[in-house]
Design an enzyme around this catalytic site. Structure first.
Site: not given
Ligand SMILES: CSC[C@H]1O[C@H](OP(=O)(O)O)[C@H](O)[C@@H]1O
Length: 358
Positions: A242, A252
């Site tokens: 992310d 993440n």
């Protein structure tokens, strides 16, 4: 392959952005139409659509929807100011995936340049830019697949976490893009998919995607990953991201950090697959990544069924940070980098992606 986001043009020429409701998969395929930027913002916040690149693409379409609304002023100065409010509404939805801010940064110069153009032309150009971001993401994912598959043996068993597939991107996927790339290269790939509590992206979305592809997949609970690794059944762990900080630390889905520790313990390569739109040179390291905390209900309930007593304290971070030292390589559309190589590349590269404002 399933699409997270698509558009249709209505009889009056207006564009509607459609999202498959990822909260309802795999049992129901529900189309959620978005006709305003606020509807798109709600969809991102409520995880109708999720996944870093898909969030960025949705944000871009949300910007275009804002320009299409009757509220959009005709004069250039007021339009630019209005669009900043649209961008703020969208930018306040979820803080961790840098793609959201990357997409807004990509759209901003476009709306500024055409602020004084006729409304229909402004709208057309902004939707075209959002579509280009989506189409570009798919091509990036395919390149990630090509670069990443070379890391896998001809017969590979991969463990993955959450969903970093077509549903999390413009299409094809990042971690699942590597798996798809390996299959397309003729390799025999099977997958262990973590269910990924509490939102169950693995059980509901990754399993859904890989079953549709006919890729052998075994669903496990998150707590089983250690045992499966200890049995020597995993050749590689591949996850999405992310936000990748300048030093390679990676945010993440929560549970990723633990997997990286387990992978190190068992001598298993741990790969992060992500496009450069997920890399944020402006975030120096993992401690600087904002971690979203979501509602207690996501943990205490399974759908409508309460699974924990009323009043219990709940901690529900949606992400955690894997330190660069636990990452074997970061697989991108520009190639495969060890974390330090990526850090060096970022400090030397002239063509850096637009960076986050977060
Ligand atoms: C292809 S990146 C997908 C990435 O996004 C997910 O988070 P969420 O489902 O909360 O949006 C997860 O961290 C995935 O790895």
């Amino acid at each position: 392959m399933v699409e997270a986001i698509w558009t249709t043009t209505e009889k009056d020429g207006r564009i509607t952005v459609h999202l498959i409701d990822q909260r309802e998969l795999p049992t129901r395929e529900i189309d959620v139409p978005c006709r305003t930027h606020k509807e798109m913002a709600d969809a991102i916040r409520e995880m109708v659509v999720r996944g870093a690149p898909a969030i960025g693409i949705s944000a871009a379409f949300g910007i275009a929807l804002g320009a299409q609304e009757d509220l959009a002023p005709s004069d250039g100065l007021s339009f630019s100011s209005y669009m900043e409010e649209v961008a703020l509404t969208i930018g306040q939805t979820r803080p961790t995936a840098v793609n959201l801010f990357w997409a807004i940064e990509r759209m901003r110069p476009v709306w500024q340049k055409i602020a004084s153009h006729p409304s229909r032309e402004r709208t057309r150009i902004l939707f075209a830019e959002a579509q280009a971001i989506k189409d570009d993401d798919i091509q990036r994912n395919r390149k990630i697949g090509t670069h990443g598959q070379a890391l896998l043996p001809s017969k590979a068993t991969v463990l993955t976490h959450c969903n970093a597939g077509a549903l999390a991107t413009g299409g094809y996927g990042t971690a699942l893009g590597v798996i798809r790339g390996a299959v397309e290269a003729g390799k025999s790939v099977s997958v262990f998919a973590d269910e990924t509590r509490p939102y169950l992206q693995g059980a509901r979305l990754t399993a859904y995607e890989l079953a549709a592809d006919g890729i052998p997949t075994t669903l496990i609970t998150d707590s089983m990953a250690a045992m499966v690794m200890s049995q020597g059944r995993i050749d590689a762990v591949i996850v999405g991201a992310d936000r990748i900080a300048a030093n390679g630390d990676t945010a993440n889905k929560v549970g990723t950090y633990g997997l990286s520790v387990l992978a190190r313990e068992h001598g298993i390569p741990f790969y992060v697959a992500a496009p450069f739109s997920t890399i944020d040179p402006r975030t120096p390291n993992g401690q600087a990544i904002p971690i979203e905390e979501r509602s207690a209900r996501e943990v205490t309930h399974a759908g409508e069924r309460r699974m924990a007593p009323e009043g219990i304290s709940v901690y529900n971070p949606a992400f955690d940070v894997t330190p660069a030292r636990n990452i074997s390589a970061i697989i991108t559309e520009r190639g495969v980098f060890r974390p330090q190589e990526l850090s060096d590349y970022l400090s030397s590269a002239s063509s850096q992606e637009p960076v986050s404002q977060a």
